[in-house]
Design an enzyme around this catalytic site. Structure first.
Site, PDB file in Angstrom:
ATOM      1  N   SER A  35      -9.528   2.546   2.630  1.00 30.62           N
ATOM      2  CA  SER A  35      -8.547   3.252   1.863  1.00 30.62           C
ATOM      3  C   SER A  35      -7.562   2.360   1.109  1.00 30.62           C
ATOM      4  O   SER A  35      -6.888   2.835   0.218  1.00 30.62           O
ATOM      5  CB  SER A  35      -7.764   4.181   2.786  1.00 30.62           C
ATOM      6  OG  SER A  35      -7.029   3.444   3.735  1.00 30.62           O
ATOM      7  N   SER A  75     -10.126   0.047   6.724  1.00 26.89           N
ATOM      8  CA  SER A  75      -9.471   0.252   5.427  1.00 26.89           C
ATOM      9  C   SER A  75      -8.821  -0.975   4.812  1.00 26.89           C
ATOM     10  O   SER A  75      -8.467  -0.943   3.632  1.00 26.89           O
ATOM     11  CB  SER A  75      -8.439   1.384   5.529  1.00 26.89           C
ATOM     12  OG  SER A  75      -9.079   2.646   5.540  1.00 26.89           O
ATOM     13  N   LYS A  83       0.849  -1.199   0.000  1.00 29.28           N
ATOM     14  CA  LYS A  83       0.000   0.000   0.000  1.00 29.28           C
ATOM     15  C   LYS A  83       0.883   1.246   0.000  1.00 29.28           C
ATOM     16  O   LYS A  83       1.885   1.308   0.723  1.00 29.28           O
ATOM     17  CB  LYS A  83      -0.913  -0.022   1.238  1.00 29.28           C
ATOM     18  CG  LYS A  83      -1.892   1.152   1.305  1.00 29.28           C
ATOM     19  CD  LYS A  83      -2.829   1.022   2.519  1.00 29.28           C
ATOM     20  CE  LYS A  83      -3.808   2.187   2.623  1.00 29.28           C
ATOM     21  NZ  LYS A  83      -4.743   2.051   3.757  1.00 29.28           N
TER      22      LYS A  83
END
Lengths: 464, 464
Positions: A150, A174, A80
């Protein structure tokens, strides 16, 4: 291998990679080729590693020389974009001028690299992990839908076969939101289980790194590599890391399963309720001792997590606010970071007091339960651009709906996994959420793996 | 007995009480008589127990029957009026309509009662412990001076011989400030050492109960009784309670003493600097290894403790603010409680981050030091009504000056004691502050007792 390697669980590929019957270089080339073909549309990666093939070649040479590092050796894994990497830039999803992050490995990148993984690229995140949409990324199952966020890039890339696993971070959901919307497994372990060193902070007391994987067994493998004490993270706990892979395989007979009927079943899309009730029924049929429960205090959870998340985020971004750099944030994120200034210290403390009440309520629940079952999301992936989502007769803000069922496990720090448990009429995946006691990831993984084995939803794949 | 019993240390009286050569009833009568004669002027008590003589008679009977409970048996001790007592009302210094507290024993009252103490009355506190003046109480050394606060009633009553010891609570200095101004010993132990159950909260993460006593040995006795784990206080720590009385008696040769030259020596009245430097010189002469140190981060401490204290206090008083009951608070306290609404959650979190920086700075200091020596107060007791105090050429807000040198040990939670180390030209006492490592009260007490034995400042008494 049940499918093409890019759609196979790591647990199935690892023996082939170790034996030399699957080449890490071939695997990496296939993944890079898929990225090349599909990511123009999906936009799940913000950066693809230029050294991926070199990493794969090095893994191949090491494996050939007999220096096998374990099941992630030679496996392409995405990171990420809010987690620092020494060999790839980090943006945390922001293009605001004046914000830069160092070229060093986060704890998560460092541990995966040491386990022999090929760090293939950086997956997109909602700016500063403050949102659940992840623009401009699309959902591989239907490209007019959001991937969630996210960690939306991680969910989309994994579902589309553009990596074999990915990392995420989970402050209000997330990891689990994009995993649920993209039909993969997402694990938010106990607070303190995985080090956050080198991950751009969102809210210190709520942030949890975790893996997104194609199967529960793969989540166990990644957790085993990612978990462990790190004095550089003040939240990290010095508790031994068990053999998670060993936990995967047992049955659920006798397992005490609680279903929290308030909060988690109040405003869900009918398809979600149907799929989750069927999953609960399966546990009962298999001999699990299912009982219903209520945690009335959950009614106050949204106010509490908002107060904590806004305060923490605004404290982190304080220097950017003062320097005017927040002018470069996206409007939704800038608004939240600015709103944070309206939360008082007294509000913050009352939210923290509520958090203790909720933790105690869950601790009481876990006196008579081993796991809690429920939906991960009240909805399937909403259309891109939808600020409001429909839940049967109800309408709700998309942001509020998407994290409504995930944030209780951020407030409490309890481990929670999501795994696919069906599809709605539009072919969009539905997530089953299983939570457990602090540091009892083994029981959570065992329950999830037993369900997964009996259903094999994870063998479905999007048509792209 | 070096003086009249009401001015003698408990450590000297206890053997006489045990042996029957001093009657608890006589002692109690003498104290009640002094209260009757002097407290009209001093106003140190808000409530005097109606059962004090009954308690003393019971103690006398128990001691005669051979059931001696220890050194506090039959000893009149006063309780700060923010600590609940089953047999006396609690007001926390407020007369605001609509605010009431239960008639139950706080942990501190319960433990002293179980040790046989005669709980003689409730001593005045600055309203809700939010201030350092304690109106309307007067300082026994000069009645135009404040006694300090917020445990000002305890300091004044003890200095005037109206009790043998008293309890206090210390959020920014509220035990040590009145002890210093009133010329007695005040001990704020480590955060978590004494339970706060039944004490009206001021700021959860800063509040510390502690004793005010006539000698260091007495502080050790009271700490031994008051300390111990209590699951009802979330801040309480389950750490064994050592024999503090045993710690009192050793010398200071070889003791590593740090003197923090910034912050603690920047704006003090000359008489304070002179007395404290003389004390430091004594430690060096006795063979302690004195070295100078600096903790530059202390520059930011006032902002941090204000953010934390205001937020916490305002969160506690939130219901009163909403219900309009705060209209009944004194103007200074109402202003602070209302100001608390202007502290943001982000400010609060940055203050907590600063606190960790300061704790780490102190931890590093204590790698090469056993105790830290310095002044408790930059001033002696200021005149009643003075909002601004003079410190040589400097002028400073009385509130800011009085807690400037005490609050670092509330932010860090480290144990700190104050004991008399001299008098200024006006005959007002000066306090020496000795701080130590977490839960290392024994070393703090040993250093303080050695100094006290060599100087006997505590044998001085006010002329009232």
């Amino acid at each position: 291998m049940s499918q093409e390697p890019e759609f196979s669980p790591i647990a199935e590929l690892a023996p082939l990679l170790r034996a030399g019957s699957l080449s890490p270089v071939t695997l990496c080339e296939r993944i890079l080729d898929r990225i090349h073909r599909h990511d123009g549309l999906l936009e799940s990666y913000i950066h693809v590693s230029e050294s991926a093939l070199d990493q794969a070649r090095r893994a191949e040479a090491e494996i050939r020389s007999g220096a096998w590092r374990g099941p992630l050796h030679g496996v392409p894994i995405a990171i990420k974009d809010n987690s620092f990497t020494a060999d790839m830039p980090t943006t945390a999803g922001t293009s605001a001028p004046g914000i830069e992050f160092p070229l060093v490995d986060s704890a998560v990148a460092e541990r995966l690299r040491a386990a022999g993984a090929v760090l293939i690229g950086k997956t997109r995140t909602h700016e500063f992990a403050w949102g659940t949409i992840t623009p401009p990324t699309r959902n591989p199952w239907r490209q007019d839908r959001i991937p969630g966020g996210s960690s939306g890039g991680s969910g989309a890339a994994l579902a589309a076969g553009l990596c074999l696993a990915a990392t995420g971070s989970d402050t209000g959901g997330s990891v689990r939101i994009p995993a649920s919307f993209c039909g993969v497994v997402g694990l938010k372990p106990t607070f303190g289980r995985i080090s956050r060193r080198g991950i751009v902070p969102h809210s210190w007391s709520l942030d949890h790194p975790g893996p997104l994987t194609r199967s529960v067994a793969d989540a166990a493998i990644l957790l085993g590599v990612m978990a462990g004490y790190d004095p550089a993270d003040p939240g990290s706990r010095d508790i031994p890391v068990p053999d998670y892979a060993e936990a995967v395989g047992g049955g659920v007979s006798g397992l005490r399963v609680a279903v929290i009927r308030n909060h988690f079943f109040e405003r869900n899309q009918p398809a979600v309720d149907q799929a989750v009730e069927a999953a609960i029924g399966w546990f009962a049929d298999e001999g699990a001792r299912v009982h219903e429960a209520r945690i009335p205090s959950l009614e106050y959870g949204l106010g509490a997590i908002f107060a904590i998340e806004l305060s923490s985020s605004t404290a982190y971004h304080d220097a950017s606010l003062r320097a005017g750099r927040s002018a470069g944030f996206a409007p939704d994120v800038r608004r939240l970071v600015q709103f944070g200034r309206f939360v008082t210290g007294a509000d913050y403390l009352k939210a923290e007091q509520f958090r203790h009440v909720l933790m105690n309520d869950y601790a009481r629940l876990f006196e008579t339960a081993d796991v809690v079952l429920g939906p991960t999301e009240p909805i399937t992936a909403p259309p891109i651009g939808a600020d409001i989502v429909a839940l049967g007769p109800h309408r709700e803000s998309a942001l509020a709906a998407t994290w409504r069922l995930t944030y209780p496990y951020n407030l409490t720090g309890l481990p929670a996994i999501t795994l696919p448990c069906g599809f709605d009429d539009e072919g969009l995946p539905i997530g089953l959420q299983i939570a457990g006691r602090p540091f009892d990831e083994p029981t959570v993984l065992r329950a999830a793996a037993a369900y997964e084995k009996a259903h094999a939803w994870h063998e479905q794949r999007p048509r792209i």
